[in-house]
Design a protein around this motif. Structure first.
Motif, PDB file in Angstrom:
ATOM      1  N   ARG A  76     -37.436 -71.533 -26.603  1.00 35.69           N
ATOM      2  CA  ARG A  76     -38.962 -70.906 -26.161  1.00 35.69           C
ATOM      3  C   ARG A  76     -39.389 -69.492 -26.741  1.00 35.69           C
ATOM      4  N   ALA A  79     -40.537 -70.430 -30.232  1.00 32.37           N
ATOM      5  CA  ALA A  79     -41.857 -70.998 -30.199  1.00 32.37           C
ATOM      6  C   ALA A  79     -42.822 -69.703 -29.942  1.00 32.37           C
ATOM      7  N   VAL A 237     -44.325 -75.936 -26.137  1.00 29.25           N
ATOM      8  CA  VAL A 237     -43.305 -75.428 -27.099  1.00 29.25           C
ATOM      9  C   VAL A 237     -43.259 -76.148 -28.345  1.00 29.25           C
TER      10      VAL A 237
END
Length: 832
Positions: A76, A79, A237
């Motif tokens: 995450r 991303a 994501v």
């Protein structure tokens, strides 16, 4: 073609994640990659894998993001960093298989199956033939020797059966049994690893027993194995997917339909290897392939057809191979296929024979086929397929594949001495197409036999099983016999021995390239294109360098004669240096840049590559039947010959050919970045990148952000690596700034140079606003006097500005190519 639900990437950048290059390291590279001009990072598999795996294709847990990479929080964070720089994420998905790890407890679903057998709720996950011998148990070929020899290393500790680094669950209620009885009572049979070849009763990835096939065609299995990735897509994501090895699946088209629905139609490409004129099935719900078909058409442009023929003559004189050991491409492929289907894939063939026998015995009028006849029919059909696999369940391919299998069956019948026994081929042919009994397309005269007397009460599940397993086995056979065997036995021009390539026809002209591009733009405009991947046997720049040898085959013959005389090497059967090792090994060293590229360091890279080549070829040694003395001689040859003083003439040749290598490298780069499709760059290939699949493709990525920053600040391009970086950034930034010039609604228009050297120029216009110009066969061009009065007329409109030099040319003007390409073998024009 299926259009993505969101805009396709303009370009992707492949990162090989591993513990030494986790999500955090990828995050640190984001600013440089954003500056380069890509739109998405392309990540290798991110789900939990075997500890310390350098590739991630050995998945053990689909519910978790790999902890060694930073876990879901790390993904995450990556991303978010990517998003802040305008980049998205594309992730590699492995639907075909999971790891059979040590200890087995790493794979929770498999652990449950080993404990509870076919009654486990997880039994549906894995492609296990519980009726395939072994008393209803699954064979686990993990022992280093025969069971009797390894018994002393087996022990029960803490309710777990242990063997070396392995650990296996115990069937409930068997914990207190004596060891011999305990082993017999389990749902698995521990066995010597060599038994896998003939006794294995689960589907695996090719011939790798440590990777067990997953039944992703089952909706529950699909949901369980894709749940985490689909959640990450929904949460923003992940933006797109690359599907690994779709040909391993029972129903690739059905899988892609389900995936398309589940993702909402996100951009998805599939690692489908096309051969010859084969086309991707029209109905597949994806954006296209991962790009090996593009690689083939780009590479072949830079091979001289006449020179390749002469190079083959020199190769034949130097190596003197038998026809089926490298003397003839088709014969070499055929022999390799027979070896693989009878040896490496014996267990897979045996499963097909069991299913065919069961179907035949349950027919209204049993076929009464001997097992040997069915086995021969299966083998003979498989080795004659010209593609990786048929798609019997795909309506769009049914007629084509039926005709293909019909041709293969006609040839397979001729291998039977008794015509009546050849009816086994008819049975296998029909089962491979998913049918049995009356065939409305069969001639009446062909229906007289016992297998064709009207519909038979055969279970639909058996028919579907056979068709799927036949196709899956065909895919494994083609990969192992062509990519992993014949490519290493037919090393005439190593640059042609690449995934998706055709060493038998290594050269293609500009018209074939233009035809391919026009078809791409029409049918699969968002398909990926590649030049280098984690699986390419040699990086694009190595292949570009080797391809120059097709333009100077006599020079290569002479230099090889010089270096081979003083290099020594492993001996052949008659006591002389083995030329089948020497020929490709010297090409490998040349492809890496010659002896000046590294001395002892080069030897450390070349030795694993040459050893891999001789083992894959399997003529003197192999991965499973190693000849230690021969392999030691190969290693000595590498260190003392290839990378020693005897290699001096090779360095001279490398210097002489440097300008032509430059033309190939820059030409291939520009074509890749501006042709139809979505270019995928492998890590590091924005600069000159010379790599071999082993060991180089397992190295962590290394970045030099200062180089691009320096070029942006006006630094001169001092070498080929800098030239390539500057060209790559210019093309990628153009794509990102103007996706409409390159996307699904853009045009592709071939342009034609005029004059005596026109065939040396490959040029086209994209979207009416971009013109690409590349030089091919530049050495032959120089030898024939250069461009002479060959001209290129730019499209009307404009004026046209060349991005690398700033030169401006009026629209519609005819410009001499000797002037246009004076400073560089490539040009990239944009309409002002």
């Amino acid at each position: 073609m299926t259009q993505p639900s969101r805009p396709s990437p303009t370009a992707t950048y492949r990162l090989q994640l591993q513990p030494d290059f986790p999500f955090a390291a990828a995050g640190r590279a984001v600013p440089q990659l954003a500056a380069l001009g890509v739109s998405h990072l392309h990540l290798s598999p991110v789900l939990e894998a075997v500890p310390r795996s350098t590739h991630g294709y050995d998945v053990v847990d689909h519910t978790a993001v790999r902890a060694e990479l930073g876990g879901e929080d790390g993904l995450r964070a990556l991303a978010a960093t990517a998003r802040s720089h305008g980049l998205g994420l594309v992730v590699d998905v492995v639907p075909n298989h999971m790891a059979l790890p040590a200890p087995a407890s790493l794979n929770g679903p498999l652990w449950e199956v080993l404990k509870d057998g076919p009654g486990s709720p997880y039994a549906r996950w894995f492609d296990i033939d519980w009726d395939g011998g072994h008393g209803g148990r699954v064979l686990l070929p993990v022992l280093g020797g025969r069971l009797g020899e390894e018994m002393r290393q087996l022990r029960v500790e803490g309710g777990v059966l242990r063997y070396q680094e392995h650990a296996f669950p115990l069937r409930p209620g068997t914990e207190g049994l004596p060891l011999a009885r305990l082993l017999e009572a389990q749902w698995y049979r521990l066995a010597w690893w060599r038994l896998a070849r003939t006794e294995l009763n689960y589907r695996r990835f090719f011939t790798i027993s440590e990777l067990i096939g997953v039944r992703v065609e089952d909706p529950e299995v699909f949901a369980a194995t894709h749940g985490t990735l689909l959640r990450l897509i929904r949460e923003g994501v992940i933006d797109g997917l690359r599907i690994d090895h779709p040909d391993g699946l029972a129903d690739p088209g059905g899988y892609l339909d389900r995936l398309h629905t589940a993702t909402g139609g996100r951009w998805t490409v599939v690692e489908k290897i096309l051969t010859g004129d084969e086309r991707l099935p029209d109905g597949w719900a994806c954006a296209g392939t991962t790009g090996y078909d593009a690689l083939r058409h780009i590479d072949a442009l830079f091979v001289c057809p006449q020179g390749a023929g002469r190079l083959f003559s020199h190769y034949r004189d130097f190596v003197t191979p038998l026809a089926d050991e490298g003397g003839d491409w088709e014969e070499t492929v055929r022999r390799a296929a027979y070896e693989v289907v009878t040896h490496d894939l014996a267990a897979e063939v045996a499963r097909l024979v069991r299913t065919a026998t069961r179907i035949s015995e349950r027919a209204t009028r049993p076929g009464d086929h001997a097992p040997w006849a069915l086995r021969q029919a299966v083998r003979e059909l498989l080795v004659r397929l010209p593609v990786y696999r048929p798609y019997a369940a795909d309506p769009g391919r049914a007629a084509h594949d039926a005709a293909m299998l019909g041709e293969a069956a006609a040839r397979a019948r001729g291998t039977f001495r008794v015509p009546e026994e050849a009816r086994a081929v008819d049975l296998i042919h029909d089962l491979a197409l998913g049918r049995y009994g009356e065939d409305p397309d069969r001639e009446d005269s062909d229906r007289d036999g016992p297998d064709h007397d009207g519909p038979d009460p055969v279970a639909a599940s058996d028919l579907a099983d056979f068709a799927a397993r036949f196709a899956q086995t065909a895919s494994a056979l083609h990969a192992k016999s062509v990519e992993d065997t014949a490519f290493y036995r037919y090393p005439v021009l190593l640059s042609a021995c690449e995934v998706g390539g055709d060493p038998g026809t290594p050269a293609l002209g500009p018209q074939a390239f233009h035809d391919f591009c026009a078809r791409m733009q029409r049918d699969w405009p968002a398909s990926a294109t590649v030049l280098s991947t984690h699986d390419t046997k040699r990086s694009a720049d190595v292949r570009a360098r080797i391809a120059v040898l097709s333009e100077c085959p006599d020079r290569w013959r002479d230099v090889l004669g010089e270096v081979a005389d003083g290099a020594g090497g492993p001996v052949s059967a008659n006591g002389t240096v083995d030329p089948m090792v020497a020929w490709p090994a010297w090409q490998t060293v040349f492809g890496l840049g010659g002896p000046s590229a590294g001395g002892a360091v080069a030897a450390d890279r070349v030795a694993p590559a040459v050893l891999k080549a001789v083992r894959e070829a399997g003529l003197r040694t192999s991965w499973t039947e190693q000849d230690a003395a021969y392999e030691e001689a190969v290693a000595e040859f590498v260190h003392g010959g290839l990378c020693g003083p005897a290699a001096g003439p090779l360095a001279v040749l490398a210097d002489e050919l440097a300008p032509f290598v430059r033309a190939n490298v820059l030409g291939a780069t520009l074509l890749h970045l501006t042709m139809p499709g979505v270019p995928d760059l492998y890590q590091g290939t924005e600069r000159e990148y010379t790599a071999l699949v082993d060991p180089d493709n397992r190295r962590p990525a290394a970045f030099r952000p200062d180089l691009l920053a320096g070029l942006d600040d006006g630094s001169a391009t001092r070498d080929l690596s800098a030239e390539k970086l500057r060209l790559t950034a210019a093309a990628l930034r153009l794509r990102r700034a103007h996706p409409e010039w390159f996307g699904d609604r853009a045009g592709y228009a071939p342009l034609r140079a005029e004059g005596p050297a026109a065939e040396h120029c490959v040029t086209f216009c994209r979207g009416g606003r971009v013109v690409t110009v590349a030089t091919r066969l530049s050495l032959r061009l120089v030898e024939t006097g250069g461009w002479w009065d060959t001209v290129l007329r730019l499209p009307s409109g404009g004026p046209w500005r060349e991005l690398l030099t700033g030169r401006v040319v009026d629209g519609g003007a005819a410009v001499g190519l000797s002037e246009l390409l004076e400073e560089s073998p490539v040009a990239l024009f944009v309409a002002e």
